[in-house]
Design a protein around this motif. Structure first.
Motif, mmCIF file in Angstrom:
data_model
loop_
_atom_site.group_PDB
_atom_site.id
_atom_site.type_symbol
_atom_site.label_atom_id
_atom_site.label_comp_id
_atom_site.label_asym_id
_atom_site.label_seq_id
_atom_site.Cartn_x
_atom_site.Cartn_y
_atom_site.Cartn_z
ATOM 1 N N LYS B 134 -40.725 95.641 39.980
ATOM 2 C CA LYS B 134 -41.471 94.650 40.481
ATOM 3 C C LYS B 134 -42.425 95.108 41.368
ATOM 4 O O LYS B 134 -43.405 94.834 41.654
ATOM 5 N N GLN B 135 -41.509 95.690 42.473
ATOM 6 C CA GLN B 135 -42.157 96.064 43.767
ATOM 7 C C GLN B 135 -41.406 97.084 44.276
ATOM 8 O O GLN B 135 -40.311 97.513 44.205
ATOM 9 N N GLN B 137 -41.313 99.430 48.136
ATOM 10 C CA GLN B 137 -41.715 99.169 49.601
ATOM 11 C C GLN B 137 -40.881 100.069 50.453
ATOM 12 O O GLN B 137 -39.970 100.622 50.230
ATOM 13 N N ILE B 149 -37.328 100.530 49.520
ATOM 14 C CA ILE B 149 -36.562 99.402 48.651
ATOM 15 C C ILE B 149 -37.414 99.271 47.281
ATOM 16 O O ILE B 149 -38.651 99.173 47.356
ATOM 17 N N ILE B 151 -37.803 97.150 43.837
ATOM 18 C CA ILE B 151 -37.081 95.571 43.247
ATOM 19 C C ILE B 151 -37.531 95.667 41.939
ATOM 20 O O ILE B 151 -38.556 95.676 41.375
ATOM 21 N N THR B 152 -36.523 95.305 41.147
ATOM 22 C CA THR B 152 -36.673 95.213 39.565
ATOM 23 C C THR B 152 -37.036 93.839 39.187
ATOM 24 O O THR B 152 -36.628 92.783 40.041
ATOM 25 N N ASP B 153 -37.669 93.549 37.920
ATOM 26 C CA ASP B 153 -38.025 91.939 37.378
ATOM 27 C C ASP B 153 -36.500 91.361 37.332
ATOM 28 O O ASP B 153 -36.660 90.304 37.063
ATOM 29 N N THR B 154 -35.457 92.026 37.261
ATOM 30 C CA THR B 154 -34.418 91.176 37.149
ATOM 31 C C THR B 154 -33.569 90.714 38.455
ATOM 32 O O THR B 154 -32.676 90.251 38.293
ATOM 33 N N GLY B 155 -34.311 91.014 39.637
ATOM 34 C CA GLY B 155 -33.837 90.697 40.986
ATOM 35 C C GLY B 155 -32.809 91.920 41.591
ATOM 36 O O GLY B 155 -32.159 91.681 42.199
ATOM 37 N N VAL B 157 -32.020 95.035 43.504
ATOM 38 C CA VAL B 157 -32.524 95.683 44.526
ATOM 39 C C VAL B 157 -31.864 96.916 44.791
ATOM 40 O O VAL B 157 -30.492 96.956 45.005
ATOM 41 N N HIS B 159 -31.810 100.317 47.366
ATOM 42 C CA HIS B 159 -32.310 100.868 48.806
ATOM 43 C C HIS B 159 -31.765 102.142 49.215
ATOM 44 O O HIS B 159 -30.600 102.381 48.768
#
Lengths: 343, 343
Positions: B134-135, B137, B149, B151-155, B157, B159
DNA sequence: TATTAGCACTCAAGAGGATAGAGTGCTAAC
DNA sequence: GTTAGCACTCTATCCTCTTGAGTGCTAATA
């Protein structure tokens, strides 16, 4: 107060028992090189030491075993004064592998510690309250879900997923996060709720539609409870100890260790420095036959976390205390350097 | 092929043994209501069942105990055909408490599972490879450290903290992250390394100074290994089982469970559906007296993760299989709904 | 022919008794 | 003050005996 001879013999008995786990008899002692007395003399001394409460018998004609009072004396009077400040170079070693977040460092140290001692290591992770907020972010996943991410200046990352009620506009959330970031950056986590309530709430009410609801969601995502990070290493080490022949003992030990809450309680309220709690001194029935050695690491006067080793009362106190002492010094040092480099 | 009578008696013996953990004798069986035969008849049947390998004796004049082959038959022929599709409503319950990331859901289900069964539950977390980025960072902490960090589309995380060598400019890092985000958004994690090497590398080489070094750092931070998430619940449940009187058994069990790698291997290569592995079928010496029941949950044809229960071979197969079946259905359903709502 | 009653036999587990060994306390001698 | 010597104590271990739950086999029964 013990005479030199009494002290010598107490010491030899404890050392021997720590090594063998068998009650120590007078004849065995008199045979040792450093002991110039006969078995009969030793017996007299042992009887005195027993009267004073430093030794115990397992039955009327058995050898002697150290009592908790005996261990206490041994630790305080014999071991403690001889502990040398040393350095383990564990931490340095880990840091050299590249930058790691503090929590990882603690965890790895713990593993090493339990491997080195064959006891169980327990670590209460760095209390993150004192660390400061670096950044707060909300990443929308779908129309109705998002993940909130909180980053501290120590590289610690917390994240929570939550769902967004229909009533809340994603633009509102965005605005809110902007405000939060602006106002909360650099605030230490422990003060976060205060600052939030006093300074930020009014500001947000002004700019964000339907603020109350959004706020509730964010708040519950992050500021309600900060679970303490607990690491336990080498639990099965305990099974190697000969005192663990009894299944019932194993059971009570393991079910205690599975209860995070209880373990955390055990480590809480430890002051700075090394602390040795022997047997019943722990005030927890499940570990009345165990000793717990705790050390804390800190930043300035602020305690950051606790490292501990749990083993049978018949523990290698000298080794364990030296190790923990060295490690806690290293951790404190590492923490200091860290913050210094953070300006 | 077993006759009706043989099957009946095998079944009764296994049920009885599962309940009591004691070898079952002919007299005890003949006394049961559903058994119209005398002890002598039972003995003849038992002897036949033993010849066929479904039963064993612990010594020459003991009662009978099910063999692994006996359990196998019992599970395949008696239990499996009678399993009813049911719903546990565990997942629904957890989801109702608010949106949770999938991993949390799995973990909570696991806890419930081990509480419900008094066995040990093992969960191999959702394989995150199939989920999409998803993102990405990078948050700089100091001049020389930063946290990355993902982040996937399933939430989910992930890091990693890392240090920035002097040679790398923070503006370069920033550029790099921008490129990565642009190009990698929506790519499934399993394809990340490919896309990275084929499409992104050349692009980055063009725009980013001293690219090679920065790239190495980022790569090592994320794409080298994805540790599988493993949850184990109710380990001390095992100590309640009467077969655990032997300290040596406990030791081998616990040291196996402390070795994540070995546990993961145990669960790997499970296909869809419920799989029962009895005793030596596990091919692992430490759990040769255990049965492992695994269920997977999936999205479409793609397996996402595995839920398992580990207990003595003398396990309540019916209960456990029913439970796991219900749970894996629920998980799969939840996962489907999830993705559907993600469009 | 299938089932059952009866009996001799086996083995594990527990109880009781004997023995060896490690240890003590006390006393008398050095 | 220290030590040798001796009687005594208690545990651990080994052996034996007994009990009870269980089997297998055979002969009688339905």
């Amino acid at each position: 107060m013990l005479t030199d001879r009494q002290l010598l013999i107490l010491q030899v008995i404890i050392d021997d028992f720590i090594e063998t786990a068998h009650p120590v008899g007078s004849r065995a002692i008199s045979k040792k090189e450093e002991i110039p007395y006969s078995a009969a003399t030793i017996r007299n001394v042992m009887a005195d030491l027993e009267d004073m409460g430093y030794l115990e018998k397992t039955h009327s004609s058995s050898g002697r075993v150290p009592s908790e009072k005996g261990y206490r004396y041994y630790v305080d009077q014999v071991i403690a004064p001889t502990i040398q400040e040393s350095n383990l170079n564990v931490v340095k070693h880990i840091i050299q592998d590249g930058f790691v977040e503090f929590e990882t460092l603690v965890q790895k140290s713990a593993e090493i510690l339990s491997d080195l001692t064959t006891y169980t290591s327990i670590i209460l992770g760095p209390e993150i309250y004192e660390t400061k907020l670096k950044q707060l972010q909300i990443v929308p996943l779908t129309q109705h879900t998002a993940v909130a991410i909180l980053i501290t200046d120590t590289g610690h990352v917390e994240h929570r997923s939550f769902s967004i009620p229909d009533a809340i506009q994603s633009s509102d959330l965005e605005k809110m996060v902007n405000i939060l970031n602006e106002r909360l950056k650099g605030v230490s986590l422990i003060h976060l709720p205060d600052v939030l309530n006093n300074e930020v709430v009014s500001l947000m009410r002004k700019y964000v539609n339907d603020f109350e609801k959004s706020y509730e969601y964010l708040k519950s995502a992050f500021f309600d409870e900060q679970p303490a990070k607990l690491y336990i290493g080498g639990k099965s080490n305990m099974l190697m100890q000969p005192e663990f022949k009894d299944v019932e003992k194993i059971r009570s030990f393991y079910s205690m260790m599975e209860n995070e809450h209880e373990v955390i309680n055990l480590l809480k309220n430890t002051q700075n420095g090394i602390k040795v709690k022997i047997g019943h001194e722990n005030n927890v029935d499940a570990i009345k036959d165990f000793s717990l050695i705790t050390a804390s690491y800190q930043l300035g006067d602020e305690q950051m976390g606790t490292i501990a080793l749990l083993g049978p009362t018949r523990m290698e106190y000298r080794k364990v205390i030296t190790l923990l002492n060295a490690l806690s010094n290293e951790m404190t040092e590492a923490l200091y350097l860290w913050y210094k480099s953070n300006g």
